[in-house]
Design an enzyme around this catalytic site. Structure first.
Site, PDB file in Angstrom:
ATOM      1  N   VAL A  20      37.516  34.148  25.297  1.00 51.46           N
ATOM      2  CA  VAL A  20      38.649  35.043  25.007  1.00 51.46           C
ATOM      3  C   VAL A  20      39.702  35.026  26.110  1.00 51.46           C
ATOM      4  O   VAL A  20      40.779  35.592  25.964  1.00 51.46           O
ATOM      5  CB  VAL A  20      38.186  36.499  24.729  1.00 51.46           C
ATOM      6  N   GLY A  21      39.408  34.371  27.223  1.00 45.32           N
ATOM      7  CA  GLY A  21      40.400  34.289  28.303  1.00 45.32           C
ATOM      8  C   GLY A  21      39.910  33.382  29.409  1.00 45.32           C
ATOM      9  O   GLY A  21      38.711  33.224  29.602  1.00 45.32           O
ATOM     10  N   SER A  34      42.404  31.014  36.873  1.00 42.39           N
ATOM     11  CA  SER A  34      41.923  30.374  38.098  1.00 42.39           C
ATOM     12  C   SER A  34      40.555  30.939  38.490  1.00 42.39           C
ATOM     13  O   SER A  34      39.758  30.283  39.145  1.00 42.39           O
ATOM     14  CB  SER A  34      42.927  30.610  39.221  1.00 42.39           C
ATOM     15  N   PHE A  35      40.262  32.175  38.078  1.00 40.62           N
ATOM     16  CA  PHE A  35      39.016  32.856  38.437  1.00 40.62           C
ATOM     17  C   PHE A  35      37.797  32.259  37.729  1.00 40.62           C
ATOM     18  O   PHE A  35      36.684  32.334  38.208  1.00 40.62           O
ATOM     19  CB  PHE A  35      39.110  34.342  38.063  1.00 40.62           C
ATOM     20  N   GLY A  36      37.985  31.723  36.527  1.00 36.34           N
ATOM     21  CA  GLY A  36      36.855  31.289  35.705  1.00 36.34           C
ATOM     22  C   GLY A  36      37.157  31.536  34.240  1.00 36.34           C
ATOM     23  O   GLY A  36      38.254  31.254  33.779  1.00 36.34           O
ATOM     24  N   ASP A  80      47.345  43.799  39.987  1.00 32.85           N
ATOM     25  CA  ASP A  80      47.717  42.850  38.921  1.00 32.85           C
ATOM     26  C   ASP A  80      47.894  43.576  37.584  1.00 32.85           C
ATOM     27  O   ASP A  80      47.346  43.165  36.564  1.00 32.85           O
ATOM     28  CB  ASP A  80      46.680  41.732  38.793  1.00 32.85           C
TER      29      ASP A  80
END
Length: 405
Positions: A75-76, A79-81, A194
């Site tokens: 679902v998304g 850069s984090f994973g 953010d």
């Protein structure tokens, strides 16, 4: 620690488990204060149908419990994973699993933050576990409550229909954003860093909003520097563009002000193509910052020569039928000087939200509004009584019996 494994399908579970944490991780002291220990699973799949098996409990005499999650869809990602939707096979509950690469040398700040959070307008952490790949990369998996929509997609939906979002939704979403911010700023001492429509989850049936993605969140300590290259471009506070490292939680207030303006306009208020361009977009609306305002944002820039541009009146940015309270609130949030921006809690009592306090207020389909006034004592600690009386309207006071009003 319990042995856990990954099963390719429900009928054939893999017996290879990881019995203990890697040596370097023993110092991490990762504990889940919801009676769930961070366990390790062997494997790394997010493909549809992939099954992840993990164990919770087993502390303080509690029985160990096996939980299996079946990955359903991504679902998304960033850069984090990756974030994927999954179903708990034991309960049938749908969850979101955020999977991030974990540096074995450091504690995961997002996990530490998530464990502190408990609020109706913040996404909740259910459980966490580690998984490893064939290359021995370690991933942290955060099992979160699943909320199907985002404010970003709701904005896009109304744009496609060529319609303005109903004002009641603008009020509802914005109020809940500021309630979440008031909680994380005042009660937890955390700055989200953010805030943007993509990080605001919405239940499309109840219209309850939940703040998510604490991957950039941090406790801001006065006198300690922070990185300025955080926050997504359209929502970045001007002090961040100026490279300030001693900013405050007022950066979240600016971002939330940008989200409010976007809900009202149907498009971003400051759509900059780069950092400098972002500043130009802000100056085109707010005018050139005064020397004093620049000093408040970043004292190093007071000698910098900016193009002299007059402020564009707020009422000309929004259409003629825009309620003056909406325009007034935007103007109080989008101030150059961080200390002049309305604090999150003060924002909740703004007249723009008075309709939500009306006992007869309903959603457009006639249903009740989501819970807005179920404050816990720590949310209103130190708040003057007259402000509490405004925050908790008379008809909702039975939700807060501790108030004694």
């Amino acid at each position: 620690m319990a042995s856990v494994g990954i099963a390719p399908n429900p009928g054939a579970r893999d017996s290879t488990g990881v019995d203990k944490l890697p040596e370097e991780m023993n110092d991490m002291k990762i504990r889940d204060d919801k009676e769930m220990e961070a366990t390790v699973v062997d494997g790394n799949g997010t493909e549809t149908g992939h099954i992840i098996v993990t164990t919770i409990g087993g502390r303080n005499g509690q029985p160990k419990q096996t939980i299996s999650y079946m990955a359903e869809r991504v679902v998304g990602h960033g850069s984090f994973g990756v974030v994927f939707q999954a179903k708990c096979l034991e309960t049938g509950e749908t969850v979101a699993i955020k999977k991030v690469l974990q540096d074995r040398r450091y504690k995961n700040r997002e996990l530490q933050t998530m464990r502190l959070l408990d609020h109706p307008n913040v996404v909740s952490l259910k459980h966490c576990f580690f998984s490893t790949t064939e290359k021995d990369e370690l991933y942290l998996n955060l099992v979160l409550e699943y909320v199907p929509e985002t404010v970003h997609r709701v904005i896009k939906h109304y744009n496609k229909l060529n319609q303005r979002m109903p004002l009641i939704y603008v009020k509802l979403y914005t109020y809940q954003i500021f309630r979440a911010l008031s909680y994380i700023h005042r009660c937890i001492g955390v700055c989200h860093r953010d805030i943007k429509p993509q990080n605001l989850l919405v239940n499309p049936h109840t219209h309850q909003v939940k703040l998510c993605d604490f991957g950039s969140a941090k406790v801001l300590v006065k006198g300690e520097p922070n990185i300025s290259y955080i926050c997504s471009r359209y929502y970045r506070a001007p002090e961040l563009i100026f490279g300030a490292t001693e900013y405050t939680t007022a950066i979240d207030v600016w971002s939330a002000g940008c989200v409010l303006a976007e809900l009202l306009l149907g498009q971003p208020l400051f759509p900059g193509e780069s950092g400098v361009d972002q500043l130009v977009e802000i100056i085109k609306v707010l005018g050139t910052p005064t020397r004093e305002e620049i000093k408040c944002m970043n004292p190093n820039y007071t000698e910098f020569k900016f193009p002299q541009i007059k402020a564009h009146p707020w009422h000309k940015i929004f259409h003629k039928r825009m309620p003056p309270e909406a325009v007034d609130l935007v103007s109080r949030l989008l101030q150059y000087s961080p200390n002049l921006r309305s604090a999150a809690l003060d924002t909740l009592v703004h007249p723009f939200f008075d309709e939500l306090r009306d006992p007869n207020a309903r959603l457009p389909n006639g249903r009740f509004l989501p819970p807005l006034f179920n404050f816990k004592p720590h949310e209103l600690k130190g708040v003057p009584l007259e402000m509490v009386a405004k925050l908790v309207p008379e008809h909702a006071r039975k939700q807060c019996p501790w108030l004694g009003l």
